[in-house]
Motif scaffolding. Structure first.
Motif, PDB file in Angstrom:
ATOM      1  N   CYS A 113       0.832  -1.210   0.000  1.00  0.00           N
ATOM      2  CA  CYS A 113       0.000   0.000   0.000  1.00  0.00           C
ATOM      3  C   CYS A 113       0.864   1.257   0.000  1.00  0.00           C
ATOM      4  O   CYS A 113       0.477   2.294   0.548  1.00  0.00           O
ATOM      5  CB  CYS A 113      -0.937  -0.011   1.199  1.00  0.00           C
ATOM      6  N   HIS A 114       2.034   1.159  -0.614  1.00  0.00           N
ATOM      7  CA  HIS A 114       2.951   2.307  -0.700  1.00  0.00           C
ATOM      8  C   HIS A 114       2.257   3.462  -1.419  1.00  0.00           C
ATOM      9  O   HIS A 114       1.569   3.262  -2.427  1.00  0.00           O
ATOM     10  CB  HIS A 114       4.215   1.890  -1.462  1.00  0.00           C
ATOM     11  N   PRO A 115       2.397   4.690  -0.920  1.00  0.00           N
ATOM     12  CA  PRO A 115       1.700   5.835  -1.536  1.00  0.00           C
ATOM     13  C   PRO A 115       2.118   6.125  -2.972  1.00  0.00           C
ATOM     14  O   PRO A 115       1.400   6.846  -3.682  1.00  0.00           O
ATOM     15  CB  PRO A 115       2.052   7.005  -0.604  1.00  0.00           C
ATOM     16  N   ALA A 116       3.235   5.564  -3.415  1.00  0.00           N
ATOM     17  CA  ALA A 116       3.655   5.777  -4.803  1.00  0.00           C
ATOM     18  C   ALA A 116       2.798   4.993  -5.791  1.00  0.00           C
ATOM     19  O   ALA A 116       2.828   5.263  -6.992  1.00  0.00           O
ATOM     20  CB  ALA A 116       5.120   5.395  -4.982  1.00  0.00           C
ATOM     21  N   LEU A 117       2.015   4.020  -5.286  1.00  0.00           N
ATOM     22  CA  LEU A 117       1.182   3.191  -6.149  1.00  0.00           C
ATOM     23  C   LEU A 117      -0.221   3.770  -6.257  1.00  0.00           C
ATOM     24  O   LEU A 117      -0.739   4.362  -5.320  1.00  0.00           O
ATOM     25  CB  LEU A 117       1.090   1.768  -5.589  1.00  0.00           C
ATOM     26  N   SER A 118      -0.839   3.556  -7.414  1.00  0.00           N
ATOM     27  CA  SER A 118      -2.233   3.945  -7.589  1.00  0.00           C
ATOM     28  C   SER A 118      -3.113   3.002  -6.778  1.00  0.00           C
ATOM     29  O   SER A 118      -2.690   1.902  -6.400  1.00  0.00           O
ATOM     30  CB  SER A 118      -2.631   3.884  -9.057  1.00  0.00           C
ATOM     31  N   GLN A 119      -4.353   3.425  -6.520  1.00  0.00           N
ATOM     32  CA  GLN A 119      -5.250   2.573  -5.747  1.00  0.00           C
ATOM     33  C   GLN A 119      -5.498   1.216  -6.406  1.00  0.00           C
ATOM     34  O   GLN A 119      -5.450   0.182  -5.726  1.00  0.00           O
ATOM     35  CB  GLN A 119      -6.575   3.304  -5.509  1.00  0.00           C
ATOM     36  N   PRO A 120      -5.766   1.155  -7.729  1.00  0.00           N
ATOM     37  CA  PRO A 120      -5.926  -0.168  -8.356  1.00  0.00           C
ATOM     38  C   PRO A 120      -4.696  -1.054  -8.192  1.00  0.00           C
ATOM     39  O   PRO A 120      -4.815  -2.268  -7.993  1.00  0.00           O
ATOM     40  CB  PRO A 120      -6.182   0.163  -9.831  1.00  0.00           C
ATOM     41  N   SER A 121      -3.505  -0.441  -8.248  1.00  0.00           N
ATOM     42  CA  SER A 121      -2.280  -1.222  -8.072  1.00  0.00           C
ATOM     43  C   SER A 121      -2.139  -1.713  -6.640  1.00  0.00           C
ATOM     44  O   SER A 121      -1.694  -2.842  -6.393  1.00  0.00           O
ATOM     45  CB  SER A 121      -1.057  -0.380  -8.455  1.00  0.00           C
ATOM     46  N   GLN A 122      -2.505  -0.871  -5.680  1.00  0.00           N
ATOM     47  CA  GLN A 122      -2.466  -1.288  -4.278  1.00  0.00           C
ATOM     48  C   GLN A 122      -3.385  -2.486  -4.045  1.00  0.00           C
ATOM     49  O   GLN A 122      -3.008  -3.448  -3.368  1.00  0.00           O
ATOM     50  CB  GLN A 122      -2.874  -0.127  -3.375  1.00  0.00           C
ATOM     51  N   LEU A 123      -4.587  -2.416  -4.604  1.00  0.00           N
ATOM     52  CA  LEU A 123      -5.538  -3.514  -4.461  1.00  0.00           C
ATOM     53  C   LEU A 123      -4.982  -4.805  -5.051  1.00  0.00           C
ATOM     54  O   LEU A 123      -5.005  -5.862  -4.419  1.00  0.00           O
ATOM     55  CB  LEU A 123      -6.853  -3.160  -5.150  1.00  0.00           C
ATOM     56  N   ALA A 124      -4.497  -4.703  -6.283  1.00  0.00           N
ATOM     57  CA  ALA A 124      -4.014  -5.893  -6.983  1.00  0.00           C
ATOM     58  C   ALA A 124      -2.809  -6.501  -6.286  1.00  0.00           C
ATOM     59  O   ALA A 124      -2.727  -7.723  -6.091  1.00  0.00           O
ATOM     60  CB  ALA A 124      -3.666  -5.537  -8.432  1.00  0.00           C
ATOM     61  N   LEU A 125      -1.857  -5.652  -5.893  1.00  0.00           N
ATOM     62  CA  LEU A 125      -0.635  -6.163  -5.277  1.00  0.00           C
ATOM     63  C   LEU A 125      -0.924  -6.760  -3.904  1.00  0.00           C
ATOM     64  O   LEU A 125      -0.327  -7.776  -3.521  1.00  0.00           O
ATOM     65  CB  LEU A 125       0.401  -5.038  -5.167  1.00  0.00           C
ATOM     66  N   THR A 126      -1.853  -6.166  -3.168  1.00  0.00           N
ATOM     67  CA  THR A 126      -2.217  -6.721  -1.861  1.00  0.00           C
ATOM     68  C   THR A 126      -2.818  -8.110  -2.016  1.00  0.00           C
ATOM     69  O   THR A 126      -2.461  -9.041  -1.281  1.00  0.00           O
ATOM     70  CB  THR A 126      -3.216  -5.788  -1.152  1.00  0.00           C
ATOM     71  N   LEU A 127      -3.720  -8.264  -2.965  1.00  0.00           N
ATOM     72  CA  LEU A 127      -4.353  -9.566  -3.167  1.00  0.00           C
ATOM     73  C   LEU A 127      -3.346 -10.605  -3.658  1.00  0.00           C
ATOM     74  O   LEU A 127      -3.431 -11.781  -3.311  1.00  0.00           O
ATOM     75  CB  LEU A 127      -5.511  -9.443  -4.159  1.00  0.00           C
TER      76      LEU A 127
END
Length: 412
Positions: A117-131
């Motif tokens: 959930c690094h702030p450099a990532l977009s929200q869709p990227s945060q979601l995808a990478l977390t999953l």
């Protein structure tokens, strides 16, 4: 051990194993790929051959070998990293004796969540990478959940990993104030995953139980690591109190059943009791936060034996508190409903007029649907029918579209 049990164990172990590797080798993308390969190997071997003595150590050993093989094949400029990797201690290839603690036994789930959930990532990227990294889901599963091609999701995840690499972010908890800010992002990402599962924004299904289950599992993990954080407890309580209603939320044909019409005998009392206990403890022992207030609202709904017994004045009071903390359009929309239930539909409609000027909500189907419902309550049948048709046109969820069209047809 059955395939389902193995899958559950692998999802639980995935972030722990990835955390060990990233802490050891500091190459997130390479380590994540290696863990995914190890998980795949385990999913094939363990159901047939049985669990190893230490499943976690088995995964760390297999994934570590993949990382080392990759590093050995790198160009000469990476030889320094290769040497460090080859000489890294491999004591986790052996399961620790009972009561013995190894340096790698710490649970890095929360640290990994912060990184994803690094702030450099977009929200869709945060979601995808977390999953992918924390949830242990495959790229195909994530693509299916968000209704995009697998190749598109693979590119999104790859770009996210490259972005983290480019930031040079170390694997560790952020310092001081940044940690609190990043935790808010972590909780928001988990909240979004749950919401997408509970009411899919598009597609033929209303519910995505794989996503709601994953969001609850990950939030439980964060709560275990931060048991004294009121907002973590509040978010978990909110998820449980909402999930408790799921069995009554759709009919046999998959059609949406609104809260007021649900068979409350189908609600999961165990989840309700757990959620109420969590939020009650948080409200009495920690600083008040938005997730706790939302959970308190959900608890008031869940504790009402019938729709008529719902304590709407208490819900409105809680929305007043929530609005003071987080006056976003969705909160104000729900607050307008509570106003209508306490002071009458016209008072609620007056609130909606203020929201109509907000471009974030003016074209949202929920605003049109709520307006139609309040017009129906006020006796304006023609206005309600037009509103339900408009809301059906705006939504991309087929179950919601069917429900809204049914409401319009019933009134026509």
């Amino acid at each position: 051990m059955g395939d389902t049990a193995v899958e559950g164990l692998l999802r639980e172990l995935a972030p722990q194993v990835l955390g060990v590797l990233v802490r050891r080798y500091e190459q997130f993308d390479t380590c994540e790929d290696a863990v995914q390969e190890a998980l795949l190997d385990a999913s094939v071997q363990w159901p047939e051959q049985g669990l190893p003595d230490s499943p976690r150590a088995w995964l760390i050993t297999v994934a570590s070998r993949r990382v080392i093989d990759h590093m050995r094949s790198e160009h000469a400029r990476r030889r320094r990293e290769e040497s460090a990797a080859v000489s890294a201690p491999a004591d986790e290839s052996v399961a620790p004796a009972p009561g013995e603690e190894r340096p790698g036994d710490q649970d890095d789930t929360l640290t990994l969540l912060f990184l994803c959930c690094h702030p450099a990532l977009s929200q869709p990227s945060q979601l995808a990478l977390t999953l992918r990294a924390v949830g242990g889901l495959t790229t195909a599963q994530i693509a299916s959940a968000f209704l995009v091609p697998e190749a598109t999701m693979a590119q999104r995840i790859s770009r996210a990993k490259q972005r983290i690499k480019a930031t040079g972010a170390p694997f560790g908890m952020p310092p001081g104030p940044e940690r609190a800010d990043r935790l808010r992002v972590v909780l928001h990402v988990l909240y979004l995953i749950f919401n997408e599962g509970y009411t899919a924004t598009s597609g033929p299904e209303l519910l995505r139980m794989d996503l709601t289950a994953e969001a609850i599992r990950l939030t439980r993990a964060v709560h275990r690591l931060l048991p004294g954080d009121g907002e973590v407890a509040g978010l978990l309580a909110l998820m449980l109190l909402t999930e408790a209603r799921r069995p009554a939320r759709t009919g046999p044909d998959g059609r949406l059943i609104p809260l007021a019409e649900q068979d409350r005998g189908l609600w999961d009392r165990r989840l309700i009791e757990e959620g109420v206990e969590l939020v009650t403890k948080a409200l009495s022992s920690t600083a008040l936060g938005p997730y706790q207030v939302q959970a308190a609202i959900a608890a008031v709904h869940d504790e009402a034996a019938t729709d008529e017994e719902t304590d709407w004045p208490q819900i409105l009071a809680l929305y007043d508190v929530l609005s003071g903390m987080d006056a976003n359009p969705v909160v104000e929309l729900n607050r307008a409903i509570a106003v209508a239930m306490v002071h009458g539909p016209r008072a609620g409609l007056d609130r909606l007029e203020r929201l109509a000027a907000d471009e974030r909500m003016s074209r949202h189907h929920r605003l049109a649907a709520v307006r139609a419902h309040l017009l129906e309550m006020a006796g304006d049948t023609a206005g309600a029918v037009a509103g339900y048709h408009e809301a059906a046109r705006l939504t991309t969820s087929l179950p919601e579209q069917r429900y809204l069209e049914d409401r319009a047809t019933r009134l026509s």
